[in-house]
Each structure stands twice: as C-alpha cells, then as structure tokens.
Design a protein around this motif. Structure first.
Motif, PDB file in Angstrom:
ATOM      1  N   VAL A 146       0.846  -1.155  -0.080  1.00 56.16           N
ATOM      2  CA  VAL A 146       0.000   0.025  -0.094  1.00 56.16           C
ATOM      3  C   VAL A 146       0.963   1.048   0.120  1.00 56.16           C
ATOM      4  CG1 VAL A 146      -1.469   1.305   1.506  1.00 56.16           C
ATOM      5  CG2 VAL A 146      -1.841  -1.292   1.003  1.00 56.16           C
ATOM      6  N   GLU A 147       1.997   1.368   0.763  1.00 53.81           N
ATOM      7  CA  GLU A 147       2.767   2.379   0.878  1.00 53.81           C
ATOM      8  C   GLU A 147       3.402   2.728  -0.455  1.00 53.81           C
ATOM      9  OE1 GLU A 147       4.285   2.473   5.474  1.00 53.81           O
ATOM     10  OE2 GLU A 147       5.168   1.027   4.143  1.00 53.81           O
ATOM     11  N   ILE A 148       3.899   1.628  -1.213  1.00 52.48           N
ATOM     12  CA  ILE A 148       4.822   1.751  -2.533  1.00 52.48           C
ATOM     13  C   ILE A 148       3.581   2.244  -3.315  1.00 52.48           C
ATOM     14  CG2 ILE A 148       5.694   0.556  -4.414  1.00 52.48           C
ATOM     15  CD1 ILE A 148       6.737  -1.394  -2.537  1.00 52.48           C
ATOM     16  N   GLN A 149       2.227   1.669  -3.373  1.00 53.82           N
ATOM     17  CA  GLN A 149       1.351   2.139  -4.489  1.00 53.82           C
ATOM     18  C   GLN A 149       1.142   3.947  -4.365  1.00 53.82           C
ATOM     19  OE1 GLN A 149      -1.455  -2.055  -4.290  1.00 53.82           O
ATOM     20  NE2 GLN A 149      -2.202  -0.130  -3.176  1.00 53.82           N
ATOM     21  N   ARG A 150       0.863   4.182  -2.894  1.00 54.85           N
ATOM     22  CA  ARG A 150       0.944   5.665  -2.805  1.00 54.85           C
ATOM     23  C   ARG A 150       1.965   6.455  -3.265  1.00 54.85           C
ATOM     24  NH1 ARG A 150      -0.974   5.026   3.536  1.00 54.85           N
ATOM     25  NH2 ARG A 150      -3.041   4.520   3.166  1.00 54.85           N
TER      26      ARG A 150
END
Length: 400
Positions: A146-150
C-alpha cells in the motif's frame, strides 16, 4: 598344648573387633544411607545440595511453577505486522488510468484493450528501490504494498489520468520462515500476508507435520538470536506457547525421549523413558518397579534435580550461597506415610531426574552381621588350622 590353642583364639577375636569398627563404611551398597543424605555427609569435592521435604506446601510451589516455554521467552503476543518488501523480492506493478490518452493508455481507440498496463517484474535492488516509468525510483525495501502504491500515484498523479496502482509480490525471497528437522516436508516458505497469521503449529503443519510421536518430539523456536524449546504436546496442551511466527523465524523439530534414572531399593535400577509428555513421581516409581519389600526404606525416597533459582528461593533455600542459575536439590518423600503417595501424584518429573531409594537400616544391620559372621568363620578356620598343625607337630615328636 591346650594353652597354646587358647592363646591363638584371642588373636582372631581382636581381629574381628578391629574390623567390626570399620564394617559400616565397607558394607556393599547401592548409594548413600538415609543418615548420610539427611545429615549432608559429603566428600571434599562433592557439590553442595539442599534437602527439601515434600509436603503440601512444597508440592504446591512445584506444581504451580512451569518452565517458561515459548510464551515466557517471546512475550510479544501481538500478531506479526504486515509483510514488507525486502532487497531481492520480485515486485509486480500494474497501473490503471481512467481514460485513454494518458501516460500509459494509447489515445487511438482499439489499439490496446483495457485501461491498464503491467510493468515487467523487477527485483528490489541493493539500495532498496524499484523503477517505475515516469515515476522514477520508488523506495520499496521496508515498505508495504500500500505504501509503494501511494508513492507511485503521487509521482504520476499530475501527468496520468486519475491513475491507480496495484503492487504485489511476484516472488518473495525475504520474510521467510524455516521449518527443519523431524518433519515430513522440511520447508522454507514465505510469511503469511496480513490477515492470515500463522502460529507455530500452523508452520509445522505447512511442513507436513511431525514424523514421530508427540511425547518424544521437541520444538525449538529461534528468533532474533534467542531460542526457546518446548515438548510438542506442550504446544497443544498449553495454547499460550503456540505463539505467532514472524518473518525470519526458524523452527527446528527433533526427537528426544524424556528420561529419568532410578537407583537403590527400587524394583529395577537404570534409565527409563517417560513414554508420555509428562509423568508424575508416583508413576516414575512405578515404572522403576516400585520399592523392594525386603530392601527399601519407604521413608527415604529421594528425588534429585536442579531447580531454577527463583523456585529454590520460594522453597526457602538461601540461594545467595550459590552462583549457578540452578540449585542442586534433593526432595524427600515419606512413603511410609499413607498420604505420601498422594504427594507423589502432584510432583511432575523433569527430563534427567534421578530417583534414589535408600536401604532400610535392617538391611544394613544384616549386612554388618553377615560381615562379622564371615570374619569370625575365617578366624575360627585359622584357629582350627593352627591346632591341627600343633597336634601334627606333637605327634611327630612322640613317634618312636
């Protein structure tokens, strides 16, 4: 002639008296006498020990104390955190756009179906980054999907058309859990994703389960340089020890029968297997054949073991005299007291315990009397031989 024979009789008598004084220390035996244990008679180099009677108070202390196990060493009861990417993990990135004509979706209708593009899989590099077109380098190591997607959306948000990104782990090469040893399918598998929290028993199940019997199987968990070991059945019977597994954990399963030894006036002497997860002192005495009716002193049944300092202190032992982490303790149970048998059912045996049953004082007395009988018979034989020699010599002198 008769005067000489009587004089010779006195010599064996003095010999018998002298030997009788040391007979008690020379009697054969299978271990220390009751008084030796109770009075702490020790040789110069023998380790010090503490003698503790088994009574309801001491039994309660022993019964309520359990080894720390996994729960006592790994005290964090929280489930593991979400899986994060590490250097070497293979990452898959898919980017969606709301309409054609953006960064990734062609403007010409029909040229490409769908509104997404999948970037070729790539490994997290040694610096912890992956590369996404038009976004550049994106930090991946130590971060969740999720952090990479953001981060990707932030980088292309002002150029793509309402972009969305989906990041997944194509091949997990870090955050692994190892299960080795006496399992049917030793494995090194990825830690479960968030929401599927495995515990130790789950990890062993993934590896095909244990090969042997539960009571002879031990499980060691290693995490962050610390280790703890429990019997396999302890994981089932004491659920608090079935802790969550975490990335980079190693679980080693091995087989080792728990054993105790018995000596002295028990029915059999030697080493005995538990053949169970745990047995009590009464069961152990029974496994060793009980007490020999013509030899054992029921009031002098001893259990030898080393107890942790905190347990020894609760038993009233002055632990300041000892520098080791465990204290040598001899527990005494009186089985001449009918209630003593109830106490033995409350004391759980530990691997490596020693049971010693002292001989009855009557047995030692009988040994001493038999010793005297042998000495006196030897002395009598010597006197008879001396008299026979004198008679033979005198007969020779009287011969014509």
């Amino acid at each position: 002639m008769h005067f000489i024979a009587k004089t010779n009789v006195l010599k064996p008598a003095f010999l018998v008296a002298a030997l009788a004084l040391g007979a008690c220390s020379t009697n054969p035996g299978s271990g220390p006498l009751t008084d030796d244990v109770n009075n702490k008679i020790q040789t110069e180099n023998a380790p010090a020990y503490e003698l503790v009677p088994l009574n309801p108070a001491t039994v309660k202390i022993l019964h309520t104390h359990e080894p720390k196990g996994l729960a006592g060493v790994f005290t964090d009861r929280r489930p593991p955190a979400s899986i994060v990417f590490g250097i070497g993990d293979v990452v898959s990135v898919t980017i969606f756009e709301a309409a054609a004509g953006g960064l990734f979706i062609p403007a010409e209708a029909g040229v490409r179906p769908g509104n997404y593009v999948t970037i070729p899989d790539q490994s997290v590099d040694n610096d912890g980054f992956i590369t996404v077109p038009y976004a550049g380098q994106i930090k991946a190591a130590g971060r969740t999907a999720v952090e990479i997607q953001r981060s990707i959306i932030e980088k292309i948000g002002n150029r793509a058309i309402e972009p969305q990104a989906v990041v997944s782990m194509s091949s997990q090469r870090t955050q692994l859990i190892s299960v080795l040893g006496e399992v049917n399918s030793p494995a090194r598998y990825p830690a479960s994703a968030a929401g599927a929290k495995d515990k130790v028993l789950d990890a062993i199940t993934r590896a095909g389960g244990i090969k042997g019997q539960g009571f002879e199987t031990w499980v060691m968990l290693e995490r962050g340089g610390r280790r703890a070991t429990v019997p396999f059945e302890n994981l089932v019977m004491a659920p608090e020890n079935n802790v969550y597994v975490r990335p980079d954990d190693s679980i080693y399963v091995y087989r080792e029968q728990q054993k105790f030894m018995a000596f002295g006036g028990s029915g059999q002497s030697g080493e005995f297997n538990f053949d169970a997860w745990r047995i009590n002192l009464g069961e152990a005495v029974g496994k060793a054949g009980g007490l020999l009716d013509g030899q054992a002193d029921p009031s002098s049944v001893y259990l030898y073991r080393r107890e942790p300092r905190e347990v020894a202190a609760q038993l009233g032992i002055d632990v300041s005299k000892y520098t080791s982490e465990t204290i040598p303790v001899i527990f005494n149970v009186n089985l001449r007291d009918p209630g003593g048998f109830f106490l033995t059912t409350k004391v759980m045996m530990k691997n490596g315990d020693i049971i010693y049953v002292s001989n009855s004082r009557n047995v030692e007395t009988a040994k001493f009397l038999n010793f005297l009988r042998v000495i006196m018979a030897t002395g009598s034989d010597a006197v008879n031989l001396s008299n026979d020699a004198l008679i033979f010599r005198n007969n020779i002198k009287l011969a014509p």
